[in-house]
Each structure stands twice: as structure tokens, then as C-alpha cells.
Write an enzyme that holds these catalytic residues in place. Structure first.
Site, PDB file in Angstrom:
ATOM      1  N   ARG A 458     -16.703 -43.680  17.077  1.00  0.00           N
ATOM      2  CA  ARG A 458     -15.481 -44.180  16.457  1.00  0.00           C
ATOM      3  C   ARG A 458     -14.950 -45.393  17.224  1.00  0.00           C
ATOM      4  O   ARG A 458     -15.603 -45.906  18.132  1.00  0.00           O
ATOM      5  CB  ARG A 458     -14.438 -43.068  16.375  1.00  0.00           C
ATOM      6  CG  ARG A 458     -13.867 -42.635  17.718  1.00  0.00           C
ATOM      7  CD  ARG A 458     -12.893 -41.479  17.535  1.00  0.00           C
ATOM      8  NE  ARG A 458     -12.339 -41.029  18.804  1.00  0.00           N
ATOM      9  CZ  ARG A 458     -12.055 -39.771  19.092  1.00  0.00           C
ATOM     10  NH1 ARG A 458     -12.334 -38.821  18.215  1.00  0.00           N
ATOM     11  NH2 ARG A 458     -11.529 -39.447  20.260  1.00  0.00           N
ATOM     12  N   GLU A 460     -13.405 -46.112  19.766  1.00  0.00           N
ATOM     13  CA  GLU A 460     -12.967 -45.716  21.110  1.00  0.00           C
ATOM     14  C   GLU A 460     -14.094 -45.995  22.092  1.00  0.00           C
ATOM     15  O   GLU A 460     -14.114 -47.027  22.731  1.00  0.00           O
ATOM     16  CB  GLU A 460     -12.553 -44.245  21.108  1.00  0.00           C
ATOM     17  CG  GLU A 460     -11.718 -43.853  22.313  1.00  0.00           C
ATOM     18  CD  GLU A 460     -11.008 -42.527  22.097  1.00  0.00           C
ATOM     19  OE1 GLU A 460     -10.667 -41.886  23.100  1.00  0.00           O
ATOM     20  OE2 GLU A 460     -10.798 -42.130  20.941  1.00  0.00           O
ATOM     21  N   ASP A 467     -13.236 -36.593  30.945  1.00  0.00           N
ATOM     22  CA  ASP A 467     -14.501 -36.114  30.405  1.00  0.00           C
ATOM     23  C   ASP A 467     -15.615 -36.249  31.442  1.00  0.00           C
ATOM     24  O   ASP A 467     -16.468 -35.367  31.580  1.00  0.00           O
ATOM     25  CB  ASP A 467     -14.865 -36.919  29.156  1.00  0.00           C
ATOM     26  CG  ASP A 467     -13.786 -36.883  28.086  1.00  0.00           C
ATOM     27  OD1 ASP A 467     -12.670 -37.338  28.369  1.00  0.00           O
ATOM     28  OD2 ASP A 467     -14.058 -36.422  26.967  1.00  0.00           O
ATOM     29  N   TRP A 526      -8.051 -36.077  35.071  1.00  0.00           N
ATOM     30  CA  TRP A 526      -8.671 -37.334  34.671  1.00  0.00           C
ATOM     31  C   TRP A 526      -8.933 -38.189  35.914  1.00  0.00           C
ATOM     32  O   TRP A 526     -10.078 -38.481  36.251  1.00  0.00           O
ATOM     33  CB  TRP A 526      -7.773 -38.050  33.657  1.00  0.00           C
ATOM     34  CG  TRP A 526      -8.056 -37.654  32.251  1.00  0.00           C
ATOM     35  CD1 TRP A 526      -8.608 -38.421  31.277  1.00  0.00           C
ATOM     36  CD2 TRP A 526      -7.829 -36.371  31.644  1.00  0.00           C
ATOM     37  NE1 TRP A 526      -8.745 -37.705  30.105  1.00  0.00           N
ATOM     38  CE2 TRP A 526      -8.280 -36.442  30.304  1.00  0.00           C
ATOM     39  CE3 TRP A 526      -7.308 -35.172  32.099  1.00  0.00           C
ATOM     40  CZ2 TRP A 526      -8.211 -35.361  29.430  1.00  0.00           C
ATOM     41  CZ3 TRP A 526      -7.229 -34.087  31.229  1.00  0.00           C
ATOM     42  CH2 TRP A 526      -7.689 -34.177  29.927  1.00  0.00           C
ATOM     43  N   GLU A 741     -15.580 -32.452  19.708  1.00  0.00           N
ATOM     44  CA  GLU A 741     -14.348 -32.697  20.468  1.00  0.00           C
ATOM     45  C   GLU A 741     -13.381 -31.533  20.358  1.00  0.00           C
ATOM     46  O   GLU A 741     -12.688 -31.185  21.308  1.00  0.00           O
ATOM     47  CB  GLU A 741     -13.685 -33.971  19.957  1.00  0.00           C
ATOM     48  CG  GLU A 741     -12.417 -34.362  20.703  1.00  0.00           C
ATOM     49  CD  GLU A 741     -11.902 -35.730  20.274  1.00  0.00           C
ATOM     50  OE1 GLU A 741     -11.053 -36.290  20.993  1.00  0.00           O
ATOM     51  OE2 GLU A 741     -12.348 -36.251  19.221  1.00  0.00           O
ATOM     52  N   HIS A 762     -18.988 -35.220  21.595  1.00  0.00           N
ATOM     53  CA  HIS A 762     -17.961 -35.302  22.636  1.00  0.00           C
ATOM     54  C   HIS A 762     -18.326 -34.264  23.690  1.00  0.00           C
ATOM     55  O   HIS A 762     -18.040 -33.093  23.536  1.00  0.00           O
ATOM     56  CB  HIS A 762     -16.611 -34.962  21.999  1.00  0.00           C
ATOM     57  CG  HIS A 762     -15.467 -35.761  22.504  1.00  0.00           C
ATOM     58  ND1 HIS A 762     -15.072 -36.928  21.899  1.00  0.00           N
ATOM     59  CD2 HIS A 762     -14.618 -35.574  23.533  1.00  0.00           C
ATOM     60  CE1 HIS A 762     -14.015 -37.422  22.530  1.00  0.00           C
ATOM     61  NE2 HIS A 762     -13.723 -36.614  23.538  1.00  0.00           N
TER      62      HIS A 762
END
Length: 963
Positions: A458, A460, A467, A526, A741, A762
Site C-alpha cells: 500500500r 506506506e 515491527d 518502536w 496486519e 505484515h
């Protein structure tokens, strides 16, 4: 004996990489002999006549990170090998490996050049993706030729009409504002005496094309496409010449009318330039390039492993109810489609891609604004065509402009990802679990295009740090990742240096002028990629020099959190700033809010503790005792603060979510006196939730491991094997070939559940594969002897799975682990330990005396075996081992309603039998209060007895007996 897998900085025979410092590694397999000694030899020639470095014969040598004591010269090829002797006799010798250094730092004769004028009109000149060309004449024999080149955004090149390398999407995606990787190519065999030509295609790529959130941004890193190149010629007569990019190079608009990472590409064959990469007498129409004043100080030798074709898939052709001709490649993949084209001039042929079919028809609305198309405009000739400066994530492609009847053999799906060796394999007795494992690997393939992205399809496709760290150990079991992650951590470090120690949510960090919230930095789980990834790499591969390189990144991140803590009173909790929480968990009060129900301050504080602990361990490994003590003390104070804030003295958690329990148990956050209470409450929580996960990005990676650590392995298996929503196998049952995802990215009716944030590729939830390696197979690294020089084999069999086997090509050699439950109820195990490694094996539910006898039969009479609880533990050296015994605990159970309700809920199959007959018992508080009662007594439990009668119990008992 074999000496193999000789790698320099984790790359096989690298040319032109950043090799500071140079680190050698290799693997020894096969027979060993007593008193072995090893030597490393480095030479300037393949015959080893000009030896530049030779180690002593060493009894102990670091085959994971050997650093020769030599200063490397630029633009030099070196050869090295490893020898082993026993006594004074040579026992084994490796095949030579080589590496070649890059240019000297800062030494560029070339200038940055750009197509067309650098003044007015330049935008028009660059509407089509341009071609640049340099012609030159060679008058004598060339001994060697190296091309040093960087094109921004992306480039491909040919020499004398031929592609000379098998890499794509050069120079890759990195933090172009801080460094620009150039590549080195050996083009010796492509040159000839006489006229020669070098042709380069340029494309927008990440550098200049549309990229980012909210529809994306253009010109993120620059407003002009540009190129710098030097061709270094060494002649047979000892002379040399350099052909450098300057204002003598030529340019023309090329046949690629448009290219975009998100939107795809338009290629007009009618606009191709004849002999664009060949020497030609007629150069009419070519224009002079413009020289840019841009500096060369950001140019750097590459770190990125090559992006290559690694697989080719042939599709099935289907016709949709809507009359669409659709290609189905049978696998959600990343790369592009090449096809044979032969159509009249001006005919447009192409495709657009998607991940799913809805009602049998093409669908790609979950790609949001990404058009994901390829259009080819024919010139009337027959050829095979492909895109150049884009990539797609897809399983399906809707054909445009083709006849309905097409030959599937005319189409090829080329899978593209960073060239990383597959190192891990698992097979179980459950085909659906096997598909899940395959899905996780394909998710990694699809998202390891130079950067570990969140999704590849997509609008992104960014390097989300959350991740990346969540999946890091799974990734490192699946593939040989140190060189890949080294480049990613280099990008991360360069971004961090601009953020006072903080770490962006995405790396490389996008920096549009009107940046939104998601361009931020400094969030738990993250930004902790700064500490997690370096430590995972060290445990898995044992490269101390790599840990040393990344240590400052770890320290600076912990110090950033400490400053945030001190800004709010030094409570040793992290309570400031934006947090993602347990992203996409299913237990939030607001079903539309993605952060889940676990207090983000708990998540942040746990990661504060985790990162501090990892930094203390790294300091100890590096011999920095002062830092080790400093960060150990800090970690202890954080742990105490977490206990004071989130845990009562008797062990009740203030946050009653699955993820809260997972974090406390996985990271051993509770005092030992409260551990039993926390485990009991965790089990109760899971039973209350019908033994289904509700965890998100933070809790899911650790869920099954926390259960195994807590003695609840059967619950872990039960959660793994669930097939209804939410579960891993729910997606498998619906036909997933990668990891989704969301737990319900597709609804049971086959419809996409939403388009706002819904990727079908994902990999984050694929982190369950780490548990399959670490607990199901039991292959666990020992941080005290990293790189699997010593490791643990602690498999956890379960009748719910039946059997599992796998192997891991570790940095020390191949490790195998397998178990099965035999028909007679015996447990059977088989292991393989690398030649120069040792492993501590723990066999469950057995007597040490029985295993000692089997060890003696294997000739291991000296092996010390220890009874620990109901298991036997012993250490072995390299070799293959097999054990079979009758376990103290029956793994094959005869199920009946005489068992307690707790026992029946723990196993997926028995739980399914009960809830098929009595769905009203799911989450029923009255029933959950009877966990330790035999299920057959439920017919007399008040209220419950209204729907649990003797007839129902009889049906359930009969169904249980058949399991």
C-alpha cells in the site's frame, strides 16, 4: 572436516562494501581430532604468494568474529583462507574467499551530474525518466575495470548493451540526507578494445517520487535526479585511466514515462533510444548533462546486501464473474511481473495488482492511494517486458489490454528481496501450522527489501521500528540477517544522532515540511529497536565487533528515556510522550482505538527496563564494567518502580490484561513470592477469554513464550492451534499465504474487513515462529557463549501438535531438533549439534538414570546428567544424538468428562468438543468458578445444570473418547 561459509562482515565475497573493521567468520563441520590448531591467512593474490597477514596456529580462535591485524588499502582485492592442523600435519583447508575494498574516503574525481539544464526547464526535461550515456574508446588491453556508481533516486546500467549485474532497485533505500551508498561493479569482461559505452537509466524511487503518509510527498530528498560515476581502468601494460562523470556525458528522455514506488510504471517502447548503452557514431538528439555543485562527502561504500530475483512463480489464469482476466500466483509475493508482449504499435498492455479477491473479482482498495499498476505501450515488436523502478506486493494481477485467452507461461512473477540465505526450517504434524510457518517466511521475504518494512503493497512500505524489533529474532532464525540489520542500524544511528538520542518511528525517517504525527520519534517498543536488534544479533551470531559498533546507539536511547524520566521526577517510570501502547490489541475500551487496553505507561516502563537491561548486558559483553554496573543498577530501580506502581504486595496486577501478564512473566518483573499468584491470575484471564489471544504488537511476540516459562505450555499450544477468530490459523483457514496486519483482516465471508489500515502482508504477528524455534524445538542461544558456540536444546512436546522437527543453520553450524510422540506413548527425540559447539539438552518428564544408560550406549560415558525437577539435563559436544523413553507424564491422554473443567479447557480439541455442544459456557463466570471440578459434576451445579444435563454430558463424553 569441512571449512565453509567463509564470510567477510557477514557477506560472501563482497566487493566495494564498507568493511571497517574487517571481520571474518566461518563454519567447521565434520570430523575433528584432538589438539587441533587453526590459522587464518590473508594474501594479495589468489595463489597466496604475497601473504599480507598470517595468524599463529591457535588452539582457540574466534570463528565468529576474527579480525586480522592489517590496515586495508582502498580498491584492493584480498584473498583469505582458514587452515586446520593436528600435530604438525595439515588436517583441513578451506577454499579461498575474497573481498574487495571500496574507494578511498573522499577521493572522487567525478562530479554529480543531472539530466538537462539545472536552471529553468529542468522539470520538463525530467518528466520522463532519463537516460545518461558516456562513450569512450579503449586502445589497449584492459586488465581490470571497476565501476563506482550512485544514481539518485534509482538506477540501472548497461555496458555495451548488456546488463552487467543481477541487482535491482539500486542504490537501495537509505537515509539519503545523511549518506548515499555507492556500489562497486567488476565490468572487466564487458569492455573491449575500441568503442565502448556506458548507459544509465534513472528513476524517481524513494528519493524523489511520491512517498509517505496522507497521499505521500514528493522530492523528499532532492528535486533533481542525479548521478555520479567513475570507471577505473587498469591496463595490462601497468597504466591506468579514470572515466568520471562530468559535463561531457550525454542525456535523453527515456521510454519510462512515469515511475513511482506506490503507483507503478508506464513504459513506452516507441520512445526507446537505439543503442542507448552502445557505442554509436550518430549522437544526434543527445543533450549535454548539467554538472551539479553537490558535494561528495556523503558518499559511502555500501552496506546493503544486494536486491535480487530469488524466485520465479508462474500463475494460473482465471476469469472473474465480472469478466476480468486475472493472474493468480498462488502466493502473496513482492516483486513484479514480466510478460511476453507482441502487439501492434501503440497498444497498451499491463496490469494492476492486489492481494485478495472479493466474490471472485479483483480487489485492491486496501492499497489505499497506491495505484500499483504497470503499463506497457508496444512498438510492435515481440519482447519480454518488466518494470524497472518500482515493486508490488500482490497475489493477483488484473490484466489490461490482453485478450481473454492468455498463456500463463507468458507471465512470470519475479520475487525480489535482499539476498539473504534461508537458515531456518520447521515441519510439524499439523499442516496448518506448517502453512503458518511458511507464511511468516514469505512475510519476511516480502518486507526485507533493503529496509525491514511494515508492508510492501500500500501507500506506506516504511521501515517501522516496532515491527522490526518485534520480528528480529524470528527473522534471524529464518534467514542470515546480520548484514541486513547492520545497514538498518546504520540508518537508525544516523537518524538518532539528529534527535538527541531518540529513535524515529520509521527508519529512514521521513522529513516533509508539513510532517504529521506519525513522523515522530521516541515511543516504547518502536524506538527500542535501538537496543533489541543489536542484542538479538549478538546472541544469534556472536559478532562482538558488530555489538561494539551499535553500543552507542543502545546507550543513547536508554539515556534519552532516562532524561524523560528525570523530567517528570525521576520516578523510574516512563510516563511521557506519545505511545503506541499494545498496538492493535483487541481488549481496548474503544474498539476503534488501536492502542489496546494495556496501560501505555506500563508498556513504556517495561521497555525502559528491557532496554536498560540489554544495555547492561552489552556493556558486560564488551568488558565495560562501569557501564554494566550503572545500567544494572538503573534497571533494578526501574523494576522496583514498576512493582510499586502496577503490582500489589500479594501479587495482583493493577492492569488486568493478557499483555500485562505477559510482560510481567516474560520479563520476570514480579518478586519470586508473587510469581505463583501472577501465573494463576494469567491462567484465569486466558480461561475467561476462552483461551483466545487479545494481545497486540507488544503482547503477541511474548505470549506463548511467557506461557511456557510459566509452566502453561499446553495453553500456549492451544492458543497456537485455535482456528476461529482471533487466532493465527484463522487466516490460514481463509487462504492466507503471508501474515496479516490484523487478526481479522479478512472476515469469515471472505470480505476485507476494512481499508484504512489493513495489509495482508505484515510480518509482525509472524513472531510466533520465534516460540516455535525456542520452545517447540527448544533451540535457544546462550548469551554467555553467543553465536551458538554453546546453546540449549529444551524442546517442549505436546500431543496437541504430535510431532515437530526443524533445523537452524546457525553461525556455528547446523543445529537440528526433532521430537515425536510414538503410538506406544513413548517420546522420541533427535538432535544434531555443530562440530565445534556444545549443547545443554533438557529432556522432559524422564529419569536421569534411564537417560544415562542411553548416553552410555552413545559412547558418552563421561557425560554428567542432572535431574532437575521431572527432567534430565546434560551437556554434549558436536554430533548427532537420539533418545527414546517412556515419559513420566502421559502425553497421550484418554479424555473424558471425569477430567476437571480446567484440564478440558487447556486443550484446543477438548475445548472445541465442549463449546460445540455448550456454546453458552464460553466465558461463563459460573462455569469458570468450577475450574477444578470434574466436568461430569456440572449437571448438578446450580444454574449451569439448566443446560448441562446427562444427555449432553453423554454426547460430550463420547466425543472426547474419540480424540
Amino acid at each position: 572436516m569441512n571449512i565453509e561459509k567463509l564470510r567477510t562482515n557477514h557477506l560472501e565475497n563482497p566487493i566495494g562494501y564498507l568493511l571497517e573493521p574487517a571481520s571474518f567468520s566461518w563454519i567447521v563441520s565434520g570430523q575433528t581430532v584432538p589438539d587441533m590448531e587453526t590459522k587464518v591467512v590473508l594474501a594479495a593474490d589468489a595463489a597466496f604468494e604475497e601473504v599480507l597477514f598470517e595468524s599463529a596456529w591457535l588452539n582457540e580462535i574466534n570463528a565468529l568474529d576474527f579480525q586480522p591485524e592489517i590496515t586495508l588499502a582502498p580498491q584492493q582485492r584480498y584473498y583469505w583462507k582458514v587452515l586446520v592442523q593436528a600435530g604438525a600435519e595439515l588436517f583441513a583447508e578451506s577454499e579461498p574467499a575474497f573481498f574487495e575494498t571500496a574507494k578511498a574516503t573522499g577521493a572522487w574525481e567525478a562530479q554529480w551530474i543531472t539530466p538537462g539544464s539545472s536552471g529553468e526547464g529542468n522539470q520538463e526535461a525530467q518528466q520522463a525518466q532519463p537516460i545518461l550515456k558516456k562513450q569512450f574508446v579503449i586502445e589497449k588491453e584492459v586488465a581490470s575495470a571497476r565501476l563506482y556508481i550512485c544514481g539518485l533516486g534509482l538506477y540501472e546500467f548497461e555496458v555495451n548493451g548488456q546488463r552487467t549485474c543481477d541487482e535491482y532497485l539500486l542504490p537501495g533505500y537509505h537515509a539519503y540526507d545523511f549518506w548515499q551508498q555507492y556500489q562497486t561493479f567488476d565490468v572487466t569482461d564487458n569492455l573491449k578494445v575500441g568503442g565502448n559505452a556506458l548507459g544509465i537509466l534513472l528513476g524517481d524511487g524513494w528519493y524523489k517520487g511520491r512517498f509517505g503518509f496522507d497521499g505521500g510527498y514528493t522530492n523528499l530528498y532532492g528535486e533533481e535526479l542525479k548521478l555520479i560515476a567513475e570507471l577505473h581502468l587498469a591496463y595490462a601494460d601497468g597504466t591506468a585511466e579514470t572515466i568520471a562523470s562530468d559535463d561531457s556525458w550525454l542525456t535523453k528522455p527515456g521510454p519510462i514515462l512515469k515511475s513511482s514506488i506506490y503507483d507503478g510504471e508506464v513504459y513506452d517502447a516507441r520512445k526507446e533510444i537505439a543503442a542507448w548503452s552502445e557505442y554509436a557514431d550518430d549522437l544526434s538528439g543527445w543533450q549535454q548533462v548539467a554538472v551539479l555543485p553537490d558535494a561528495t562527502d556523503k558518499l559511502s561504500p555500501r552496506l546493503s546486501p544486494a536486491l535480487k530475483y530469488v524466485e520465479r512463480l508462474v500463475p494460473e489464469v482465471i476469469q472473474s464473474p465480472a469478466g476480468e482476466t486475472i493472474l493468480d500466483f498462488g502466493q502473496n509475493m513482492v516483486g513484479w511481473i514480466a510478460f511476453k508482449a507482441h502487439a501492434p504499435a501503440g497498444t497498451e498492455l499491463g496490469y494492476e495488482v492486489g492481494e485478495w479477491l472479493q466474490d471472485g473479482c479483483f480487489y485492491n482498495e486496501n492499497l489505499r492511494t497506491a495505484e500499483a499498476k504497470f503499463t506497457y505501450i508496444s512498438d510492435g515488436t515481440a519482447r519480454v517486458v518488466r518494470p524497472h523502478f518500482t515493486f508490488y506486493g500482490f497475489q493477483y494481477a488484473k490484466l489490461i489490454g490482453f485478450d481473454a485467452a492468455v498463456d500463463p507461461a507468458d507471465f512470470s512473477g519475479y520475487v525480489i528481496h535482499s539476498e539473504l540465505e534461508v537458515t531456518g526450517r520447521i515441519e510439524t504434524a499439523n499442516p496448518k501450522v506448517n502453512q503458518l510457518i511458511k507464511n511468516a517466511l514469505w512475510g519476511q521475504k516480502g518486507n526485507f527489501l533493503d529496509v525491514p518494512t511494515d508492508c510492501p503493497q500500500r501507500d506506506e512500505r516504511m521501515g517501522w521500528t516496532g515491527d522490526a524489533q518485534i520480528f528480529a529474532r524470528t527473522a534471524s532464525y529464518n534467514m542470515y540477517t546480520p548484514a541486513f540489520y547492520r545497514k538498518f542500524m546504520h540508518d537508525l544511528r544516523l537518524e538518532q544522532e539528529q534527535l538527541d538520542g531518540s529513535v524515529p518511528f520509521v527508519v529512514p525517517m521521513l522529513k516533509p515540511k508539513d510532517a504529521g504525527a506519525f513522523m515522530g520519534n521516541g515511543a516504547a517498543a518502536w524506538s527500542d529497536a535501538a537496543t533489541v536488534i543489536p542484542w538479538v544479533l549478538y546472541e544469534q551470531h556472536g559478532d562482538l565487533s558488530l555489538l561494539r559498533e551499535q553500543y552507542a546507539t543502545m546507550v543513547d536511547w536508554v539515556e534519552y528515556i532516562r532524561r524523560e524520566d528525570e523530567r517528570t521526577g525521576s520516578n523510574r517510570l516512563w510516563t511521557t510522550g506519545f505511545q503506541f501502547g499494545d498496538w492493535l490489541a483487541l481488549d481496548g475500551k474503544n474498539p476503534h482505538a488501536p492502542i489496546g487496553g494495556t496501560d501505555p505507561k506500563l508498556v513504556a516502563s517495561v521497555y525502559y527496563y528491557y532496554s536498560t537491561t540489554l544495555t547492561a548486558k552489552a556493556a558486560a559483553a564488551l568488558g565495560n564494567q562501569a557501564d554494566a554496573e550503572k545500567y544494572t543498577t538503573l534497571a533494578e530501580s526501574i523494576k522496583a518502580a514498576i512493582q510499586a506502581e502496577f503490582l500489589t504486595p500479594k501479587g495482583r496486577l493493577a492492569v488486568n490484561t493478557q499483555t500485562a501478564y505477559v510482560l510481567f512473566l516474560y520479563f520476570d518483573l514480579g518478586p519470586e513470592a508473587t510469581r505463583h499468584r501472577i501465573i494463576a491470575d494469567f491462567e484465569a484471564k486466558l480461561l475467561e477469554d476462552d483461551v483466545h489471544l487479545k494481545t497486540g504488537f507488544v503482547g503477541t511476540p511474548y505470549l506463548c513464550e511467557a506461557l511456557t516459562k510459566s509452566g502453561l505450555t499446553e495453553l500456549a499450544y492451544s492458543i497456537l492451534l485455535n482456528e476461529d477468530y482471533p487466532s493465527w490459523l484463522y487466516a490460514v483457514d481463509l487462504g492466507a499465504t503471508t501474515i496479516w496486519e490484523r487478526w481479522n483482516s479478512v472476515l469469515p465471508d471472505g470480505k476485507i474487513s476494512g481499508t484504512d489500515m489493513n495489509s495482508l502482508n505484515h510480518y509482525a504477528y509472524g513472531s510466533i515462529v520465534e516460540w516455535l524455534f525456542r520452545s517447540v524445538l527448544g533451540i535457544q542461544a546462550n548469551p554467555a557463549q553467543p553465536g551458538y558456540r554453546h546453546f540449549y536444546l529444551k524442546p517442549a512436546p505436546s500431543a496437541q501438535l504430535g510431532a515437530a522437527s526443524g533445523e537452524y543453520d546457525s553461525s556455528s553450524g547446523k543445529i537440528k531438533s526433532a521430537w515425536s510422540i510414538l503410538e506406544d506413548g513413548n517420546l522420541s527425540f533427535a538432535f544434531e549439534v555443530p562440530t565445534l559447539s556444545t549443547a545443554t539438552i533438557t529432556l522432559p518428564h524422564c529419569q536421569a538414570d534411564e537417560i544415562a544408560g542411553q548416553l552410555q550406549e552413545l559412547g558418552l560415558v563421561q557425560a554428567e546428567i542432572v535431574q532437575i525437577g521431572d527432567g534430565a539435563t546434560f551437556t554434549v559436544g558436536g554430533g548427532a544424538y537420539a533418545f527414546t523413553y517412556k515419559p513420566l507424564k502421559a502425553y497421550k491422554t484418554n479424555y473424558s468428562i471425569a477430567m476437571t473443567y480446567r484440564e478440558l479447557l487447556e486443550t484446543k480439541a477438548t475445548r472445541t468438543v465442549i463449546f460445540d455442544q455448550l456454546p453458552m459456557l464460553k466465558g461463563n463466570d459460573l462455569a469458570l468458578n468450577q475450574l477444578d471440578s470434574p466436568f461430569e459434576t456440572f449437571s448438578s451445579v446450580p444454574i449451569v445444570q439448566h443446560f448441562v444435563n446427562k444427555e449432553v454430558l453423554a454426547r460430550i463424553d463420547a466425543a472426547l473418547a474419540e480424540l
